[in-house]
Design a protein around this motif. Structure first.
Motif, PDB file in Angstrom:
ATOM      1  N   ALA A  16       0.949  -1.212   0.180  1.00 28.74           N
ATOM      2  CA  ALA A  16       0.024  -0.096  -0.130  1.00 28.74           C
ATOM      3  C   ALA A  16       0.966   1.255  -0.021  1.00 28.74           C
ATOM      4  CB  ALA A  16      -0.884   0.062   1.254  1.00 28.74           C
ATOM      5  N   LEU A  17       2.035   1.292   0.805  1.00 34.90           N
ATOM      6  CA  LEU A  17       2.847   2.645   0.933  1.00 34.90           C
ATOM      7  C   LEU A  17       3.479   2.792  -0.675  1.00 34.90           C
ATOM      8  CD1 LEU A  17       4.018   4.507   2.579  1.00 34.90           C
ATOM      9  CD2 LEU A  17       5.854   3.130   3.188  1.00 34.90           C
ATOM     10  N   VAL A  18       4.113   1.705  -1.324  1.00 35.11           N
ATOM     11  CA  VAL A  18       4.640   1.824  -2.472  1.00 35.11           C
ATOM     12  C   VAL A  18       3.797   2.441  -3.513  1.00 35.11           C
ATOM     13  CG1 VAL A  18       5.736   0.452  -4.437  1.00 35.11           C
ATOM     14  CG2 VAL A  18       6.475   0.175  -2.009  1.00 35.11           C
ATOM     15  N   GLY A  19       2.447   1.665  -3.402  1.00 37.38           N
ATOM     16  CA  GLY A  19       1.554   2.023  -4.420  1.00 37.38           C
ATOM     17  C   GLY A  19       0.960   3.562  -4.282  1.00 37.38           C
ATOM     18  N   THR A  22       3.628   6.004  -5.279  1.00 39.15           N
ATOM     19  CA  THR A  22       3.629   6.012  -6.718  1.00 39.15           C
ATOM     20  C   THR A  22       2.460   7.010  -7.327  1.00 39.15           C
ATOM     21  OG1 THR A  22       4.660   3.994  -6.673  1.00 39.15           O
ATOM     22  CG2 THR A  22       3.646   4.574  -8.886  1.00 39.15           C
ATOM     23  N   LYS A  23       1.319   6.363  -6.915  1.00 40.71           N
ATOM     24  CA  LYS A  23       0.179   7.423  -7.209  1.00 40.71           C
ATOM     25  C   LYS A  23      -0.021   8.790  -6.911  1.00 40.71           C
ATOM     26  CE  LYS A  23      -2.483   3.073  -7.639  1.00 40.71           C
ATOM     27  NZ  LYS A  23      -1.737   1.947  -7.160  1.00 40.71           N
ATOM     28  N   THR A  24       0.284   9.061  -5.794  1.00 39.35           N
ATOM     29  CA  THR A  24       0.389  10.367  -5.241  1.00 39.35           C
ATOM     30  C   THR A  24       1.669  11.168  -6.023  1.00 39.35           C
ATOM     31  OG1 THR A  24      -0.200   9.306  -3.301  1.00 39.35           O
ATOM     32  CG2 THR A  24       0.260  11.721  -3.141  1.00 39.35           C
ATOM     33  N   PHE A  25       2.544  10.781  -5.804  1.00 35.16           N
ATOM     34  CA  PHE A  25       3.817  11.658  -6.327  1.00 35.16           C
ATOM     35  C   PHE A  25       4.528  11.503  -7.732  1.00 35.16           C
ATOM     36  CE2 PHE A  25       3.691  11.390  -1.774  1.00 35.16           C
ATOM     37  CZ  PHE A  25       3.772  12.502  -1.484  1.00 35.16           C
ATOM     38  N   VAL A  48      -6.455   9.555  -9.403  1.00 36.28           N
ATOM     39  CA  VAL A  48      -5.260   8.676  -9.276  1.00 36.28           C
ATOM     40  C   VAL A  48      -4.903   9.105  -8.036  1.00 36.28           C
ATOM     41  CG1 VAL A  48      -2.895   8.090 -10.109  1.00 36.28           C
ATOM     42  CG2 VAL A  48      -4.883   8.368 -11.857  1.00 36.28           C
ATOM     43  N   LYS A  49      -4.490  10.438  -7.662  1.00 40.99           N
ATOM     44  CA  LYS A  49      -4.122  11.016  -6.608  1.00 40.99           C
ATOM     45  C   LYS A  49      -4.939  10.681  -5.517  1.00 40.99           C
ATOM     46  CE  LYS A  49      -0.963  14.148  -8.354  1.00 40.99           C
ATOM     47  NZ  LYS A  49       0.094  13.499  -8.321  1.00 40.99           N
TER      48      LYS A  49
END
Length: 126
Positions: A16-19, A22-25, A48-49
């Motif tokens: 969840a952290l990696v995803g 990725t999706k946030t930044f 997406v964000k």
């Protein structure tokens, strides 16, 4: 069983952290150019964000409530929400013919189901 649930929650929190990061930044266009991220070309950047932020919250919700002993029931609630997120991911990737990602998402779903069941029924934090 308690240890297996912690390990499962930790693994799912890392996913969840990696995803979420990725999706946030990472920009939507860059995500769409990579395998598994093609779906982002069909949705808005805000969506997406938002998913990224939800995944970051899920990472925290899988670990922090139990580790800090503050409303530990949020761990299985977060895991149950992750199940819903994975159902959506499986549908999305299935529509794009990415069945390897559907299988990966189903593995994440199984981990979340194990955490939900394990923390609500036999191994509560109390």
């Amino acid at each position: 069983m308690h240890l297996a649930l912690w390990i499962s929650a930790g693994l799912l929190a890392v996913v969840a952290l990696v995803g979420g990061i990725t999706k946030t930044f990472v920009g939507k266009e860059k995500l769409a150019a990579h395998h598994g991220g093609e779906w982002t070309a069909h949705v808005g950047a805000g969506f997406v964000k938002t998913l990224g932020i939800l995944e970051l919250l899920a990472a925290a919700g899988l670990i922090l409530p139990a580790a800090l002993d503050v409303v530990p029931v949020m761990v299985p609630v977060t895991a149950a929400c992750w199940i819903l997120l994975m159902i959506g991911a499986m549908i999305t990737h299935g529509r794009l013919g990415q069945f390897n990602l559907v299988m990966l998402n189903s593995a994440y779903l199984a981990l979340a189901a194990f955490i939900t069941w394990g923390r609500l029924v036999p191994e509560t934090f109390n």
